[in-house]
Design an enzyme around this catalytic site. Structure first.
Site, PDB file in Angstrom:
ATOM      1  N   GLY A 121       0.815  -1.201   0.000  1.00 12.04           N
ATOM      2  CA  GLY A 121       0.000   0.000   0.000  1.00 12.04           C
ATOM      3  C   GLY A 121       0.848   1.251   0.000  1.00 12.04           C
ATOM      4  CB  SER A 122       0.468   4.559  -1.575  1.00 12.13           C
ATOM      5  OG  SER A 122       0.894   4.085  -2.840  1.00 12.13           O
ATOM      6  N   GLY A 123       1.401   5.344   1.204  1.00  5.45           N
ATOM      7  CA  GLY A 123       1.238   6.008   2.492  1.00  5.45           C
ATOM      8  C   GLY A 123       2.367   5.721   3.463  1.00  5.45           C
ATOM      9  CG  HIS A 124       3.458   2.296   4.320  1.00  6.35           C
ATOM     10  ND1 HIS A 124       2.812   2.525   5.501  1.00  6.35           N
ATOM     11  CD2 HIS A 124       2.750   1.342   3.668  1.00  6.35           C
ATOM     12  CE1 HIS A 124       1.747   1.733   5.566  1.00  6.35           C
ATOM     13  NE2 HIS A 124       1.682   1.012   4.458  1.00  6.35           N
ATOM     14  CE  LYS A 175       4.875  -2.737   4.087  1.00  9.30           C
ATOM     15  NZ  LYS A 175       4.806  -2.572   2.610  1.00  9.30           N
ATOM     16  CG  ASP A 206       0.949  -6.160   0.909  1.00 11.20           C
ATOM     17  OD1 ASP A 206       0.170  -5.673   0.073  1.00 11.20           O
ATOM     18  OD2 ASP A 206       1.607  -5.460   1.704  1.00 11.20           O
ATOM     19  CG  HIS A 209      -1.482  -0.617   7.105  1.00 10.62           C
ATOM     20  ND1 HIS A 209      -0.538  -1.512   7.524  1.00 10.62           N
ATOM     21  CD2 HIS A 209      -1.277  -0.449   5.774  1.00 10.62           C
ATOM     22  CE1 HIS A 209       0.202  -1.885   6.490  1.00 10.62           C
ATOM     23  NE2 HIS A 209      -0.231  -1.253   5.416  1.00 10.62           N
TER      24      HIS A 209
END
Lengths: 329, 329
Positions: free
Chosen positions: B54-57, B105, B110, B218
């Site tokens: 996911g994006s945002g990391h 991860k 994922d 998250h």
């Protein structure tokens, strides 16, 4: 916004100790004088570069101490100027005899204390010059003290650092630093104010649909409260203000999209993409770019845009090797 | 927390475009498949390393694409897994014939999507192995899906990337990656939750004197709500939890004090200083350290601590040259 904090009185000292421990390959700490000093300073035959100011803007300045950039950073309390004695201690710790350039952000306290250190150190036999960075167009002109020194400080420190590393004499290093100041300008906006460790609450309040336009980096309010638009509107407004004053040579530029602390990288790259397209449409060539947190205001949400109009020499000096905690190439 | 944002639907795509523009020296974007690909991939004779999620990391994972680290990062929506087809596209874009290691991860989506890509690509003739990173001790043991994959991912990507760069065969690259996973563990805390672009409000609410202990990346709640103590108490609690499970060899370690997005560097270095002193008191030697925002959760305030117990080979691989947007030495 809550803090990871112990005694607020020792925050700067202990954080400096942690920084020096983490980056011992580049720096050492002089804890008595709250200095972050290049590990191998004084460097024989090299003009020493010193900057500093209030804490809370990290990685500025300690993150830029090392080969090809600063010889020392002088740390004040959060958002407070360091003392004249601290600056003199930094001069004594770094001057190899080739002289010292002080890079001062344009704030009254910093200018007074760094200038008086330059005067006193001069009487003690050091050759000292200084340059004042005043890139923030929000406060240029008018009856105030002129443009505040903000993110262009990174450009000044990197480029003057590169020519100093090559052994250029003090007059030339100072001239290059002044050229960078003249060719740089910045504008910043805040989505949310920062919270200082001492106050424990935001330094100003913004409504859910408001931004602070022309904001500084010390939790002070900006020049105008504006509606919070989308990223296209924001980029357009920021560039318009950035370019409407004294003309900036079109042609190659370095663009710095700088986060103020709490704005995620995904948003900064989004803003950069908009800014880059608008700049190209206006005839600028984006020769180099830098996106991330470089000159922060603790946990303020928001960003600034800084442009530096390049010539060949400045680009070559920007690209020269650097080895610091933050810039390393 | 307000956002710099246009259409939330195109945030990831436009941010990727901005990232690729800013870091064209290291990467290119495959916008159709939302990939950030090493500029020179596929690299002849080299095992390809692919990660994503996911994006945002950010800077994870795109900030770690380049020489000596990842060959591609696969980007999902904010906090959402990328698809199997995206991972297959990344394999096709980077496999030189020497095989591919997927670094996953440990999150259900994922794991499913990357594993099924490994299976499908295997049928198409690619040699693919994978490693699952599960360093978060807060969710190890118990009846759940095991430790979440958090900041140790940086160690896995760097160290496996270094041995791949030297031309090691896939089995050896995978074995080194698994050794890093086995020797790593993390624990995180939040002072404030993050705000996702879609929801527009914090994912959980904390009182002024509360922290979320054992938090993930998250926006999910942690394992326990605790009183907000000072930095010494915080470091002590985090290290106790980190070290109380399976024993970690004392001796040389890499310490990563990772910011989750909105926590100022001055606080992270303060925490690092406490952590370093506590570790040394417990017999650990801090061989290397890393302090800053590496694996974030948008604008969450807080930090995690990750330890990697080193041996000589792992340290040498950590120190090997790397050239990415975020790590560069």
């Amino acid at each position: 916004m809550k803090k990871i904090l112990g005694d607020p009185e020792t925050l700067v000292d202990q954080s400096l100790a942690g920084f020096a421990r983490a980056h011992a390959v580049h720096v050492r700490a002089d804890t008595a004088n709250r200095l972050c000093v290049r590990r191998e300073a004084p460097v024989a035959g090299k003009v020493a570069l010193i900057s500093g100011g209030g804490s809370g803007h990290e990685p500025l300045h300690a993150g830029f101490v090392g080969a090809g950039m600063l010889d020392a950073a002088v740390l004040g309390d959060v958002f407070a100027s360091p003392t004249t004695d601290q600056v003199i201690a930094a001069i004594n710790a770094t001057d190899s005899g080739a002289g010292v350039l002080l890079i001062i952000k344009n704030y009254t306290g910093d200018v007074i204390n760094f200038r008086s250190a330059a005067g006193e150190a001069g009487e003690e036999g050091h050759e000292v010059q200084f340059v004042v960075v005043d890139d923030d167009v929000a406060t240029r002109g008018g009856a105030g003290t002129g443009g505040r020194g903000t993110a262009a400080t990174v450009f000044v420190e990197k480029i003057a650092g590169a020519i100093a590393e090559r052994g250029a004499p003090l007059a030339e290093v100072a001239a290059v630093a002044r050229a960078v100041v003249e060719r740089s300008r910045s504008i910043g906006i805040a989505l949310e104010a920062c919270t200082t460790p001492m106050a424990g609450r935001p330094t100003f309040e913004l409504g859910p649909d408001e931004i602070e336009f022309g904001v500084g980096i010390h939790g002070e309010a900006g020049i105008e409260r504006r509606p919070h638009g989308d990223v296209s509107a924001l980029a357009e407004q920021m560039l318009t203000t950035l370019l409407e004053g004294e003309p900036l040579a079109s042609g190659p530029v370095i663009v710095l999209v700088n986060g103020f602390g709490a704005t995620p990288a995904i948003e900064l790259y989004l803003l950069f993409d908009e800014v880059a397209r608008l700049l190209e449409a206006r005839g600028f060539e984006i020769a180099r770019s830098l996106v991330g947190d470089f000159v922060t205001s603790l946990d303020m949400a928001g960003a600034s845009i800084t442009l530096l109009a390049l010539d060949e020499e400045l680009l070559e000096l920007w690209d020269a090797p650097v080895a610091t905690a933050t810039l390393n190439w």
